[in-house]
Enzyme design. Structure first.
Site, PDB file in Angstrom:
ATOM      1  N   TYR A  20       0.837  -1.204   0.000  1.00  0.00           N
ATOM      2  CA  TYR A  20       0.000   0.000   0.000  1.00  0.00           C
ATOM      3  C   TYR A  20       0.871   1.252   0.000  1.00  0.00           C
ATOM      4  CZ  TYR A  20      -3.042   3.653   1.941  1.00  0.00           C
ATOM      5  OH  TYR A  20      -3.716   4.829   2.157  1.00  0.00           O
ATOM      6  N   GLU A  36     -11.326   6.123   5.596  1.00  0.00           N
ATOM      7  CA  GLU A  36     -10.657   6.966   6.589  1.00  0.00           C
ATOM      8  C   GLU A  36     -11.601   7.243   7.756  1.00  0.00           C
ATOM      9  OE1 GLU A  36      -7.618   7.605   6.749  1.00  0.00           O
ATOM     10  OE2 GLU A  36      -6.822   7.414   4.708  1.00  0.00           O
ATOM     11  N   TRP A  89      -4.790   1.997  10.640  1.00  0.00           N
ATOM     12  CA  TRP A  89      -5.064   1.886   9.214  1.00  0.00           C
ATOM     13  C   TRP A  89      -4.840   0.453   8.722  1.00  0.00           C
ATOM     14  CZ3 TRP A  89      -7.918   3.700   5.692  1.00  0.00           C
ATOM     15  CH2 TRP A  89      -7.681   3.402   4.349  1.00  0.00           C
TER      16      TRP A  89
END
Length: 205
Positions: free
Chosen positions: A24, A46, A54
């Site tokens: 990522y 988010e 995350w």
């Protein structure tokens, strides 16, 4: 880039917990993007990330995409109470009623915003800060202090004014980092220059 070569490049320290996280970081985080579906997905994810890591969201990303019809706003906006109950029973995602309801609400808001501005991308990218005002020697210590910015506060206020939810300044700053609205790769990260080059090639909507 060959896997062996990528493995030798220094990365931002926050992404080394798993191969998925590194992938990522290497290919997505900080790269400019104006795809409508992608932008809506990232705003939603988010929002789901608030209070969590995350990496937790990243590990559940495909389940989120299945659950929310690949974040096609025109499909999500049609979700009703049965869909909310379905999502609350889906162990593959974060089962937070407020965030689920927020995603459905924001689907309606993104459609309204497209009618007002032409596209979500055009609206979002007007909040890009001037390059001259961005730190050039970005260390991990500096990055840890950068949880909001004047632009993320302005973006948050503009979205909230239009009825969006779970779009606070900190959440919006993380969103801005992720879609390349700012380049917060550390100064010694081997992928910082690639993100900068991608921004030079990018045509702002």
């Amino acid at each position: 880039m060959p896997k062996s070569a990528a493995a030798e490049i220094q990365r931002c320290a926050w992404c080394t917990a798993s191969p998925l996280y590194m992938q990522y970081h290497d290919s997505e985080w900080g790269r400019p993007n104006c795809d409508e579906r992608y932008l809506f997905e990232k705003i939603c994810l988010e929002g789901f990330q608030a209070g969590l890591s995350w990496l937790t969201i990243l590990n559940k990303r495909e389940a989120f995409r299945r659950a929310f019809k690949n974040f096609e706003a025109e499909k999500v906006v049609k979700f009703g109470e049965k869909d909310i109950e379905r999502l609350m029973a889906d162990a593959g995602i974060v089962r937070h009623r407020g965030k689920i309801v927020s995603t459905i609400n924001n689907a309606a808001r993104v459609i309204e915003l497209r009618e007002e501005f032409g596209s979500l991308a055009k609206f979002i990218w007007q909040f890009e800060p001037p390059a001259a005002g961005r730190p050039q020697h970005l260390s991990l210590e500096v990055l840890r202090t950068m949880t909001t910015s004047p632009e993320s506060v302005a973006l948050s206020k503009a979205l909230k004014k239009r009825g969006w939810s779970f779009v606070g300044p900190t959440t919006m700053y993380a969103f801005m980092q992720s879609i390349g609205l700012v380049n917060d790769h550390l100064h010694d990260c081997g992928f910082r220059d690639a993100a900068l080059s991608a921004r030079k090639r990018f045509k702002k909507p």
